[in-house]
Design an enzyme around this catalytic site. Structure first.
Site, mmCIF file in Angstrom:
data_model
loop_
_atom_site.group_PDB
_atom_site.id
_atom_site.type_symbol
_atom_site.label_atom_id
_atom_site.label_comp_id
_atom_site.label_asym_id
_atom_site.label_seq_id
_atom_site.Cartn_x
_atom_site.Cartn_y
_atom_site.Cartn_z
ATOM 1 N N GLY A 1 67.364 55.992 40.212
ATOM 2 C CA GLY A 1 67.632 55.981 41.688
ATOM 3 C C GLY A 1 68.300 57.032 42.146
ATOM 4 N N ALA A 2 68.384 58.349 41.941
ATOM 5 C CA ALA A 2 69.207 59.094 42.461
ATOM 6 C C ALA A 2 68.685 59.958 43.957
ATOM 7 C CB ALA A 2 69.507 60.214 41.452
ATOM 8 N N SER A 3 67.594 59.461 44.276
ATOM 9 C CA SER A 3 67.054 60.110 45.680
ATOM 10 C C SER A 3 67.859 59.876 46.823
ATOM 11 C CB SER A 3 65.624 59.587 45.707
ATOM 12 O OG SER A 3 65.578 58.273 45.695
ATOM 13 N N ARG A 4 68.454 58.638 46.832
ATOM 14 C CA ARG A 4 69.461 58.188 48.000
ATOM 15 C C ARG A 4 70.543 57.528 47.761
ATOM 16 N NH1 ARG A 4 66.960 53.922 50.277
ATOM 17 N NH2 ARG A 4 65.360 53.619 48.477
ATOM 18 N N ASP B 1 59.118 54.924 37.762
ATOM 19 C CA ASP B 1 59.604 53.539 38.379
ATOM 20 C C ASP B 1 60.203 52.928 37.091
ATOM 21 O OD1 ASP B 1 59.309 50.684 38.534
ATOM 22 O OD2 ASP B 1 57.420 50.702 39.412
ATOM 23 N N ASN C 1 71.237 53.167 37.751
ATOM 24 C CA ASN C 1 71.697 53.064 39.176
ATOM 25 C C ASN C 1 70.784 52.052 39.974
ATOM 26 O OD1 ASN C 1 73.368 53.617 42.022
ATOM 27 N ND2 ASN C 1 71.361 54.695 42.034
ATOM 28 N N SER D 1 77.747 44.842 40.276
ATOM 29 C CA SER D 1 77.851 44.540 42.096
ATOM 30 C C SER D 1 78.867 43.490 41.920
ATOM 31 C CB SER D 1 76.782 43.897 42.912
ATOM 32 O OG SER D 1 76.992 43.462 43.638
ATOM 33 N N TYR E 1 69.360 38.228 43.195
ATOM 34 C CA TYR E 1 70.251 39.645 43.278
ATOM 35 C C TYR E 1 71.432 39.453 42.337
ATOM 36 C CZ TYR E 1 72.542 43.852 44.484
ATOM 37 O OH TYR E 1 73.404 45.130 44.721
ATOM 38 N N LYS F 1 72.659 41.144 38.885
ATOM 39 C CA LYS F 1 73.706 41.920 38.630
ATOM 40 C C LYS F 1 74.659 41.391 37.649
ATOM 41 C CE LYS F 1 72.473 45.482 41.199
ATOM 42 N NZ LYS F 1 72.397 46.764 40.672
#
Ligand code: NAP
Length: 246
Positions: free
Chosen positions: A11-14, A62, A89, A141, A154, A158
């Protein structure tokens, strides 16, 4: 700090993952940028890093799909023959009160946040065990520690990551692999863009340092955990929240 290391960020695109990848590249790791939907953002990040004379590549997967994760690690093995650091991440947050939380939200959240962490850790640690070294950093988190209204699923995903981190740290230590978790507080990214300003302000009033976190605040702690400076740190959960949780 990371010269010659191969480091994968899911998930390093954003958002936070992007900042982790950029800082790692600036510290001379070869970074592998995993993305799922945001191909253009991932490509822009690779260009930015290469434009600085540093090294990066990108791969779509994915993380909730075993096949895609397996293919990603086969590609890493073929291209780099090793993996030194894995940062789990990739994550989603879909807020809803328990009564309105359908099973699809549960399955998707657990699938990406928890199963994705499990799958990537399993494939990465198979390579790291043979290398007799490796560092795994899982992004949890502070809601895992504190809970939050509207975030039962969620926060459960976490919190599970913390149990997973501690058990994996005990299991993998004998192979020279460290496993740690970072628990961010509120961080300014797309993930929190739908939180109403009045709720954000209320949360802000509980943060001693008086500001919302930036992706770079999290990236700096991940850099430390990825580096030799943290060789004797394993099974730890580090809150990075401007003193919101105590
Ligand atoms: P974000 O800006 O929404 O970015 C999420 C990233 O995860 C994107 O790069 C996205 O990639 C990727 N992703 C989502 N589903 C994926 C999948 N199935 N497979 C692979 N990648 C996937 O979120 P963020 O705030 O940076 O959050 C990053 C992590 O920090 C998450 O685990 C989140 O729970 C945690 N966190 C965030 C905060 C906060 O306040 N922001 C606080 C505590 C913890 P694509 O766009 O390419 O699909």
């Amino acid at each position: 700090m990371l010269d010659g290391k191969v480091l994968l960020v899911t998930g390093a695109s954003r958002g936070i993952g992007r900042a982790i990848a950029l800082l790692a590249a600036e510290n001379h790791a070869h970074v592998i940028i995993n993305y799922n939907k945001s191909e253009n953002s991932a490509a822009e990040l690779v260009s930015l890093i290469e434009g600085k004379g540093l090294s990066a590549s990108m791969i779509k997967a994915d993380v909730s799909s075993e096949k895609e994760v397996k293919d990603m690690f086969s590609w890493i093995k073929e291209k780099y023959s090793k993996i030194d650091v894995l940062v789990n991440n990739a994550g989603i947050m879909r807020n809803s009160l328990l009564a309105f939380t359908d099973t699809e939200i549960f399955d998707q959240t657990i699938g990406i946040n928890l199963k994705g962490t499990f799958l990537c850790t399993r494939y990465a640690s198979n390579m790291m065990r043979k290398q007799k070294s490796g560092k795994i950093i899982n992004i949890s988190s502070i809601v895992a520690l504190e809970g939050n209204e509207g975030q039962t699923v969620y926060s459960a995903s976490k919190a599970a990551i913390i149990g997973f981190t501690r058990s994996a740290a005990k299991e993998l230590g004998r192979y020279g692999i460290t496993v740690n978790a970072v628990a961010p507080g509120l961080v300014e990214t797309d993930l929190i863009k739908d939180i109403k300003p009045e709720i954000k302000n209320k949360m802000l009033s509980n943060i001693s340092l008086g500001r919302i976190g930036t992706p770079e605040d999290i990236a700096k702690v991940v850099l430390f955990l990825s580096s030799d400076l943290a060789n004797y740190v394993s099974g730890s959960v580090i809150a990075v929240d401007g003193c919101q949780t105590i």
